[in-house]
Design a protein around this motif. Structure first.
Motif: not given
Lengths: 394, 78
Positions: A50-55, A133
């Protein structure tokens, strides 16, 4: 097989149709048009990574550093430069040097041009508990300024104390550390040392394992007074005890409470303010303001957040600047703001082992840094002995 | 660092009875003040008045005047 799978899919869709309200067609349209995304990366366990993205919160509302100070030159142009010759102390006033607003509409008002702006070296990494992140980490490391002037003073002679040189230090270190059963691993360590530049054959000419060991023992058993590193002292405290009778001033019964372990406050302060960690300290207090960026006509509101932006600190700072300086001293005078804390602290989950420590924090430090356990911002000053009267008192 | 027998024996010898609760509390407060009398030593008082020169990590000498801003403490009243 592909056809069979398609049939299954159609069956599933039909099944869904039964559940969905008949007029709702928006839900199942997506099934007919699968989005064409590139194949996801597969992890070792065979699952898609899963690609981590900043909220959104992080993307939009990262705390912004304060706006820059006016250039020293322009600031001096605006404000009359103080005549350095004989300025009466009473003329020290709040010069109200304002920084520009940052993206949140925050700005600061300093009493004078600060000699040190710790927020230049501050990055998000200093303020968060867990690692941010990944892309934020990259940003942080590139922003943080290395403390280039913190070159360790090369004291080659003293760093091997109590031994004379690196060779003897290395031999003794090998002798008394690691496993007591000399193994292949230990031998490897010795060979690595013998091959290193720290080993010089000539230094071993006068090496005597017994005398070096005695030297080491003496060093370890040196009296506490010779060991100023931590400066702990033990004192006894004398208290006066009321016994309900009338006494003359000299005959009041006193009781000695032994076992107060304490350090010199001045020594602790010196340690705090000369430590590298104090790079992030604010030496000059300021007023923090918020002005709504969307309405230029709005009145700035005072922001109360840190001790070094409090009225109490400002008052202490201005009072200090107004008092006559030490004769012959032109150094900047700074308020070292102390915050003391003390309460009983339990040491065990079971049992009654407890201590009564007295801790010291510095108010020149941001609360966000001070509150992080791994910044070692808490300094212990004393351990207070306890007077137990259990058994008689109710 | 606790002395159940010492203080009790001392007080019993002094008055013939154990210390009432308020006397115990008073003694513990006295202890706290006595501890502070030791901590606020001459060095500290001199520093408070005249400051101490410390070399800061940015390479600048500054004269620091210690001031106590907060003191959040509980004294061992029980």
């Amino acid at each position: 097989v592909a056809i069979a799978a398609d049939e299954n899919l159609i069956l599933e869709l039909e099944h869904e149709h039964e559940v969905l309200p008949p007029n709702d067609t928006s839900q199942n349209t997506s099934h007919h048009q699968p989005s064409v995304e590139p194949d996801p990366e597969i992890s070792a366990s065979g699952r898609a990574v899963r690609k981590k993205r900043l909220t959104w919160k992080l993307l939009q509302q990262l705390p912004a550093p304060p706006g820059p100070l006016p250039e020293p030159l322009s600031a001096f142009q605006i404000i009359e430069p103080p005549s350095e010759t004989s300025l009466p102390n009473s003329e020290i006033v709040w010069r109200a040097i304002k920084t520009s607003c940052n993206s949140f509409g925050l700005y600061r008002e300093y009493p004078d041009i600060p000699t040190h702006n710790p927020d230049n070296t501050l990055c998000l990494l200093n303020l968060v508990d867990n690692s941010p992140p990944i892309n934020e980490m990259e940003l942080s490391t590139s922003v943080s300024t290395p403390l280039s002037h913190q070159d360790p003073i090369s004291s080659s002679s003293s760093s091997f104390f109590p031994f004379k040189n690196s060779t003897i230090f290395g031999m003794m270190s090998w002798m008394w550390t690691g496993s007591s059963m000399k193994s292949i691993g230990e031998m490897k360590k010795l060979v690595d040392f013998l091959k290193s530049d720290d080993f010089k054959k000539d230094d071993l000419a006068t090496f005597d394992i017994h005398s070096e060991t005695t030297k080491f023992d003496n060093y370890l058993e040196r009296p506490a007074s010779d060991n100023p590193q931590d400066g702990w002292r033990e004192s006894e405290v004398i208290i006066q005890v009321p016994d309900g009778k009338i006494h003359s001033k000299d005959s009041i019964p006193t009781f000695k409470v032994p076992g107060l372990h304490h350090r010199s406050l001045v020594d602790v302060i010196k340690t705090i303010y000369s430590d590298v960690a104090s790079t992030s300290f604010h030496y000059m207090p300021f007023k923090s303001f918020w002005k709504d960026p969307s309405t230029p006509e709005s009145v700035p509101q005072r922001v109360h957040d840190e001790l070094y932006s409090s009225d109490a600190m400002i008052e202490a700072h201005m009072k200090l600047q107004q008092q006559p300086p030490e004769p012959g001293c032109t150094l900047e005078r700074v308020v070292a703001s102390l915050m003391l804390w003390s309460d009983s602290t339990h040491l065990a989950n079971f049992g009654t082992a407890s201590l009564w420590p007295l801790y010291l924090f510095s108010g020149n430090q941001s609360k966000y840094v001070r509150g992080k356990p791994n910044t070692a911002s808490c300094h212990h000053v004393a351990y207070i002995p306890k007077v137990r009267t259990i058994g008689y008192s109710m | 660092m606790q002395l159940p027998p010492d203080f009790l024996d001392f007080y019993v010898e002094l008055t013939g009875d154990g210390p009432p609760t308020d006397v115990s509390t008073h003694c513990r407060r006295e202890l706290m003040h006595a501890v502070w009398a030791i901590l606020l030593d001459d060095d500290f008082l001199h520093a408070y008045e005249h400051g101490i020169v410390i070399l800061c990590p940015d390479g600048i000498f500054r004269r620091f005047y210690p001031r106590i801003f907060t003191y959040s403490a509980d004294y061992p009243e029980k």
